[in-house]
Design a protein around this motif. Sequence first.
Motif, PDB file in Angstrom:
ATOM      1  N   MET A  93      -1.920  -6.699   4.504  1.00  0.00           N
ATOM      2  CA  MET A  93      -1.629  -5.361   2.704  1.00  0.00           C
ATOM      3  C   MET A  93      -1.774  -6.155   1.852  1.00  0.00           C
ATOM      4  SD  MET A  93      -2.354  -2.147   2.270  1.00  0.00           S
ATOM      5  CE  MET A  93      -1.342  -1.318   3.921  1.00  0.00           C
TER       6      MET A  93
ATOM      7  N   LYS B 250      -4.770  -7.051   0.638  1.00  0.00           N
ATOM      8  CA  LYS B 250      -5.833  -5.831   0.197  1.00  0.00           C
ATOM      9  C   LYS B 250      -5.740  -5.793  -1.155  1.00  0.00           C
ATOM     10  CE  LYS B 250      -7.313  -5.539   4.860  1.00  0.00           C
ATOM     11  NZ  LYS B 250      -8.438  -6.703   4.508  1.00  0.00           N
ATOM     12  N   MET B 251      -4.491  -5.947  -1.732  1.00  0.00           N
ATOM     13  CA  MET B 251      -3.749  -4.698  -2.936  1.00  0.00           C
ATOM     14  C   MET B 251      -3.937  -5.635  -3.956  1.00  0.00           C
ATOM     15  SD  MET B 251      -0.111  -2.945  -1.271  1.00  0.00           S
ATOM     16  CE  MET B 251       0.521  -3.091  -2.337  1.00  0.00           C
TER      17      MET B 251
ATOM     18  N   LYS C 297      -9.381   0.045  -4.944  1.00  0.00           N
ATOM     19  CA  LYS C 297      -9.424   0.624  -3.731  1.00  0.00           C
ATOM     20  C   LYS C 297     -10.263   1.048  -2.859  1.00  0.00           C
ATOM     21  CE  LYS C 297     -10.667   4.476  -6.739  1.00  0.00           C
ATOM     22  NZ  LYS C 297      -9.871   5.632  -7.977  1.00  0.00           N
TER      23      LYS C 297
ATOM     24  N   VAL D  55      -9.364  -1.095   0.011  1.00  0.00           N
ATOM     25  CA  VAL D  55      -8.729  -0.846   0.666  1.00  0.00           C
ATOM     26  C   VAL D  55      -8.323   0.412   1.777  1.00  0.00           C
ATOM     27  CG1 VAL D  55      -6.166  -0.564   0.949  1.00  0.00           C
ATOM     28  CG2 VAL D  55      -6.833  -2.550  -0.851  1.00  0.00           C
TER      29      VAL D  55
ATOM     30  N   VAL E 264       2.602  -0.893   3.257  1.00  0.00           N
ATOM     31  CA  VAL E 264       2.309  -0.682   1.839  1.00  0.00           C
ATOM     32  C   VAL E 264       3.740  -0.928   1.079  1.00  0.00           C
ATOM     33  CG1 VAL E 264       2.041   1.367  -0.512  1.00  0.00           C
ATOM     34  CG2 VAL E 264       0.117   0.894   1.892  1.00  0.00           C
TER      35      VAL E 264
ATOM     36  N   ASN F 138       4.453  -4.182  -1.749  1.00  0.00           N
ATOM     37  CA  ASN F 138       4.976  -4.045  -2.840  1.00  0.00           C
ATOM     38  C   ASN F 138       6.163  -4.525  -2.433  1.00  0.00           C
ATOM     39  OD1 ASN F 138       3.101  -2.840  -3.708  1.00  0.00           O
ATOM     40  ND2 ASN F 138       3.812  -0.929  -2.503  1.00  0.00           N
TER      41      ASN F 138
ATOM     42  N   ASN G  55       5.173  -8.468  -3.163  1.00  0.00           N
ATOM     43  CA  ASN G  55       4.586  -8.521  -4.376  1.00  0.00           C
ATOM     44  C   ASN G  55       6.156  -8.978  -5.336  1.00  0.00           C
ATOM     45  OD1 ASN G  55       2.166  -8.692  -6.195  1.00  0.00           O
ATOM     46  ND2 ASN G  55       2.513  -6.288  -6.423  1.00  0.00           N
TER      47      ASN G  55
END
Length: 513
Positions: free
Chosen positions: A457, A460-461, A466, A469, A504, A508, A511
């Motif tokens: 994920m 892809k993010m 968008k 995804v 998701v 995050n 990240n």
Amino acid sequence: MIVVYHKNNKVVHIECQGNNISFENTSISKILFQLAEKHQEKWIIWCHVNEKENLNFDRFDIIFYHQKIMTSYNVLQNTFLPEAIGYVEETPFIKINKEVKYPTWQMSSIAGGIHASVLFALKDEVFPDNNFDYFLNSFAKLAMPKGLFCYSDPELLKKNSQTEQKIKKNDYTLFRFVKQHYKSSWVFLLFLDLFLYEKKVLVLPMLFSLFFSKRELKNDSLVKIQAQSVKKVIHTKTIDVLIPTIGRKQFLYDTLKDLSKQTLIPENVIIVEQNPEIASVSELNYIQNEYWPFKIKHIFTHQPGACNARNLALAEVKSEWIFMADDDIRLDADFLERSFSFIEKQGAEQVTFGCYAPDYAEKSKIKEILQWSGFGSGCSIVKSVNVKSIIYNTGFEFGYGEDSDFGMQLRNSGFDILFSPVPEIIHLKAPMGGFRTKPVLAWHKDIIQPKPSPTIMLYKMLNLSKEQVNGYKTVLFFKYYKFQGIKNPINYYKNFRKQWGKSVFWANQLNKK
């Protein structure tokens, strides 16, 4: 060089070395094919008349450095095909970075060029559409997987255009393009995605597309065109080898022996040995006990993880080139020498080579030289200067996606990645070493397990649009159904949404890390 100036899908005039060339009153694409048949050794450039004074002829020798290159640049705010094409294709070629030279089949009629020999080779296979943008996108989409190198390159123009025109989105064109260049099932998935994520019910465009047949090229259409780059990419022909390793003493030894027998000997081999046991010491005694024809830089660390190991190795690079290798590969003695021959011929600066298990089926191997959508951290040669400011994102540690993310960092820095089927690397896929342990990741104890993996994920993010995804989300929803235990569709949908949300969330978190 022949330059075709056009406006409103009609040719305005054609120039060749200051002289005008006469032409028929027909479509631009037909005229290109006619020119290619008469002038097979020339480059054919197209340009919207508004950008005539903006063409950057001084850079053309650098842009068009061998015959199998097709390049364009779109100064407008959006692409010919709507962003919804991302629902259908998940490759890096959809989300274009317009600030740098970027690999993509999405061509523009604003300015671009192609060699006449390529047009001539495909004149009987690509339909000359009246809509020039449709023709260019179709041509590149068909030819790119067959060995045509396609780019968006801002250097085609001297400066950014002041044009603020927008390309009008056309749902009929979008569905038609999908029907003609992808499997038919994608037409229905596109319809579904547009309904789910944009609340559009495009029945007529979908039905309209079903009247068109799929376009395909013969496998050998471009083989006869020999690409010989005029771009000089090799200067010192020195190379360092990067190898992260953990618990594979004998396999690494065999790899080092193969490197020692190369007809072109590496300057340095940088080995990053990992062992998470605090009291452990290196097991690689042969580094000191045997003679090696190259310098070995040996780094021992208790911190496991391929991302960290490769970053440590990248910091030690001294040579012009880097061979990013695994610790369980086997190489022919002329691997590096043949690799440099390929690099010189293609003008390439990043190459991933065919890397297969010994028993991999020959018929399943990729045979073409092409622009690669991924990147292989254990089977690639890259130019050192291009990765000076690039590191492996440690958010991917112990997961999947770090190779692909590294490749995207390269592309977004303006550096393409080619795939070459030869020289081939044998990947033994050795079993995990004795002290390799499967890490317990933060989400492993969650009641609702993330789907997909948070590292997938995260990739892809960070790198996809968008629409890409969301398109992936739809495909995953259907594919995952048969592999999980909830068979009630409604309950499955509710659970899938929770799993996606968890993925998701953790992506995050990675990240931020």
